[in-house]
Design a protein around this motif. Sequence first.
Motif: not given
Lengths: 339, 339, 339, 339
Positions: A88-115
């Motif tokens: 439900d995101h419109q990327i561009g057109n005046g909207n600013f979006h940020i993608i965050g998260g780990p470089c690599a998935i290392e474990s469920y716990e790491q992905m969960k905590a980092s995400g």
Amino acid sequence: MIIVLKKNATASEIASAESNVRSLGYEPHTIRGAVRTIVAAVGDESANASLEALSVHPFVDRIIPIQKRYKLISRESGANPLVVNVCDHQIGNGNFHIIGGPCAIESYEQMKASGDGALAGGAHFVRGGAFKPRTSPYDFQGMGSEGLDILARFRKEAGCPIVSEIVSEGDIDAMLPMVDVFQIGTRNALNYSLLQAVADTGKAILLKRGMSSTIEEWLLAAEYIVKQGNPNVILCERGIRTFETATRNTLDLGALAVAKQETNLPVFVDPSHAAGRRDIIPALAKAAVAAGADGLIIEVHQHPEQALSDSAQQLTPEDFKELVDDIRPFIKVAGKSLA
Amino acid sequence: MIIVLKKNATASEIASAESNVRSLGYEPHTIRGAVRTIVAAVGDESANASLEALSVHPFVDRIIPIQKRYKLISRESGANPLVVNVCDHQIGNGNFHIIGGPCAIESYEQMKASGDGALAGGAHFVRGGAFKPRTSPYDFQGMGSEGLDILARFRKEAGCPIVSEIVSEGDIDAMLPMVDVFQIGTRNALNYSLLQAVADTGKAILLKRGMSSTIEEWLLAAEYIVKQGNPNVILCERGIRTFETATRNTLDLGALAVAKQETNLPVFVDPSHAAGRRDIIPALAKAAVAAGADGLIIEVHQHPEQALSDSAQQLTPEDFKELVDDIRPFIKVAGKSLA
Amino acid sequence: MIIVLKKNATASEIASAESNVRSLGYEPHTIRGAVRTIVAAVGDESANASLEALSVHPFVDRIIPIQKRYKLISRESGANPLVVNVCDHQIGNGNFHIIGGPCAIESYEQMKASGDGALAGGAHFVRGGAFKPRTSPYDFQGMGSEGLDILARFRKEAGCPIVSEIVSEGDIDAMLPMVDVFQIGTRNALNYSLLQAVADTGKAILLKRGMSSTIEEWLLAAEYIVKQGNPNVILCERGIRTFETATRNTLDLGALAVAKQETNLPVFVDPSHAAGRRDIIPALAKAAVAAGADGLIIEVHQHPEQALSDSAQQLTPEDFKELVDDIRPFIKVAGKSLA
Amino acid sequence: MIIVLKKNATASEIASAESNVRSLGYEPHTIRGAVRTIVAAVGDESANASLEALSVHPFVDRIIPIQKRYKLISRESGANPLVVNVCDHQIGNGNFHIIGGPCAIESYEQMKASGDGALAGGAHFVRGGAFKPRTSPYDFQGMGSEGLDILARFRKEAGCPIVSEIVSEGDIDAMLPMVDVFQIGTRNALNYSLLQAVADTGKAILLKRGMSSTIEEWLLAAEYIVKQGNPNVILCERGIRTFETATRNTLDLGALAVAKQETNLPVFVDPSHAAGRRDIIPALAKAAVAAGADGLIIEVHQHPEQALSDSAQQLTPEDFKELVDDIRPFIKVAGKSLA
């Protein structure tokens, strides 16, 4: 195109150039200059055969193209979309979006905590790589399909769009269920087979610039995707390779500005890979916002000191939140709104 | 690795660095210098976890790796083969080989005339591309499987080894019957998925250097292949991307010399792509021979002015023959023998 | 420094390395690693002879410096000034300053109109070159001493500080009366004779980064000036030379961020020369502010279309005023105040 | 020049472009292409005002120069000399010359031993620097005038031509008596004030390419000297700055080949600075010979391990002699004769 003849081209050589131009489907217009003669070839360069072959003739000094080689994504064409829809995101057109998260998935716990940390800090999308193209075969190569399972579980729980890098056509089917935006990394930026195969999925594609790609090559890579029938391209400047070694790459915000002039595609910036060191990521992130970026992609890891890749450039969730808070006023004065 | 601490690191920070080093599987040796303290981490860097994660700590200034990251291909290891066998040719070990042929396969007649021309001029192997990764999606992309059929027919008639570029894992099976040496092009030089998949065929691989790959990255790409169990790697320097525009790339013969120091793998040079213009190909070819190359790969086309790609840099069979004749004495004084 | 020995260094070679280190005035600390032996040389690298000479020995693989080579300007030293005073302006320390004016002085009328235009648009200082180092000897080389007379007259009337480029030691005396800030251009960024001679005047110096200078070389050039007894250095990032041709140079805001980390010197940015094209100057100017610049230097010309140099990148006074107005909110959210 | 208009340029904009071209002294030829309109401006670009100013207009997309900017040194002009005479040596025209000697003059004994060693090894000229432009102000800066005295004494005894670097106009008079060839180093390659002042001496000039100079900029720097009335220019390729760090610079033999195509000036190569490491100097030296160089400049030091600068890349007289002996057969097959 313009065919520039050598200084002392004879009348018969000029005639030969003209006839060659004609045989390739163009209309020649010859101009005898003060010092040199040039032959302008009139015709649609993208429709007709390339005139570059004329450089074979000894009386030709050089060939100069006039037309731009991208069409579908060109602002001049007016035909490309202004926004890329992801969930439900419109990327561009005046909207600013940020993608965050780990470089690599290392474990469920790491992905969960980092995400979750990235989302809490202000990210709209979460990144995480199951397949990591690493310079050395002895470095961590990603968890592969096990990583995809973790990504699927995280996505189900967090309910947010997922960005993940694809490095092989063979992984498309496996990745389709849990990936909302396919990321093409810098090493595959000119891997046209992969670009076309991923384009065929119809999903949004975050297309990083190759570390030594010119802006034109980067835009032509986007053209490959759009020509394949998939208009959902998000460009991403991530720094280019130069002689400077104090930073991992040299962030080229001029390329962002030129891409915004040339196309209507949204353009993101990756300050993490540009910097390669966490201390200057905030400065580069703010600069990207001010220069007109439509979004950022930033590496966030719960414990950067334990990360299996890119540890020097990943932010903790706390540092990431502080960064997002710091750039909010810049987003505002840049005339964009943080969704 | 060496961990360099910030100028005013405290005793407890030094202790923290040491304990971190230990927990990652290394033995710390701390040296208090006149200005800075450093902690040397003793242990096999390729076996233990990366110490780079220590850069997270605010008291760490930087991390300096000591070991080389390639092992199997290292001259120091002594384990790699000196020659790559292709059909009845021994590549390397004092033998000099030449690959000639067109950039792309355009028709049977063109392949036949250009390939035979290359052989008549002195080539040992013939090149010809069925799949062409082109910067623009509007440029000729190669004939694909039809091109492979032509290649198979040409190979049957000419009886000589064939070198052809592969751009997608999906093409391996189709290419296996008529390709003797798989060429990895500059755009896929860091496409590790493709490298590994092609390595699995066991066939010889001509590995071009990425246009912005460091020598270390290039050698590590070779290490990927050898680590996969395939020792038949021929390195190929083809010029790197720099600020200079008068040539298509900048031929880096220092990289050839360094690669010869670091590994025992044979190293070829591609003067055609380095130059991008036919007038200086002979100078670069001779220079490559003198610098110690084990072979050359040169584009030859029956009618360069009609070529559908790389027309500016392809030689006619006549020019190619003249070039080979011109470099013969250089091969001899370089102490190599032309098979 | 760290001396890394070759893999199979013998005991006597290690002893030789140690004795060499000692004879150069350092204390050797030898560490036998899993794979290699290293000798750490303890001592002040800036006081003792260089250990690089050890690379001569065949058992030495390489030499790695540990200390930073700049001292006086280092943030770690804490000794350098936070502000550079020019007339009644305090440059740095939270103040934001703008230099505007034409590339070259072409006539009194042009200098007057362009300089006044820059001041009206918001510039604190006015630039204008009497000596222009041009790539071609056939291009306009500046008005020389006649230009200095114009500059003196303009300065008298406008009463504002003047920034002007110096290209030869021989011009120092002539320029002293009418120049408040000497600009060292990119072509002379490593011309140490000129740097030292200009430093001796005690005047403020705007030190542009060389187009291919690393950050370390740029900071060491500043160190040359400060070591000469002149602490009034303003660093200026103006883009570096890379493979990209769509912009004149590649603006390296990572270098700005690193320079701010490494030193306390004020750092300006020159978006005009980075871009080389007026359409993207505003984007780069805003980015520079957001990344932490202490000021900008921008080319302003009353009639860019008639300019004798850099016409493609000079702004009209109207466009300049609009740009300054556009960046005001960015300066504010960056926490700086426009004097 | 060619003025390329934006895609949707109107009739009145085209007329405006034409009138602007006319007012700058050129004749406009307008060609309406399939997609764009271009205006070719006919006239001598080096005599008339630059058309680049037209890029100011919003309807102009870009400006493309057609003519080459160097004239006097152009092979097309045919006017430049084929040889540079230094003492009784004719440089160029099939003769091959070698310059050997230490990076810097450190003492009479060092200069004498190193210079004699170079001559014994086969050098025709001896180099030695009294003024050293060093990256750090804390590095050895050369002996200055004391070094010049040593050079004068050495020259008197050895009776051979001396090559020495000049870094400041202020040193010309002091250097004239004992210097036969002025060397312009890479850091001053675009220091036009210095180039012109040294040109005025009429002596031969060894012009190194700037570490980030394009071939065109390098040739235009030579044009500055020749335009000043001094035709005695020896070009010298010494490697350019790229992303590669395994070598100090990247030797660009394509630039040598292009310079030989474009001009009749002799071109030397400096493998010492290109490599920055002694192990690959022989490979690069041979490559330079094979690519068509007219000579080499190589650093030779009696005791490289004690050298105060460039220790890693200086050869002992013994190694130098071996190198010269090794390249003799390459010089012969390259069709040149060693004087």
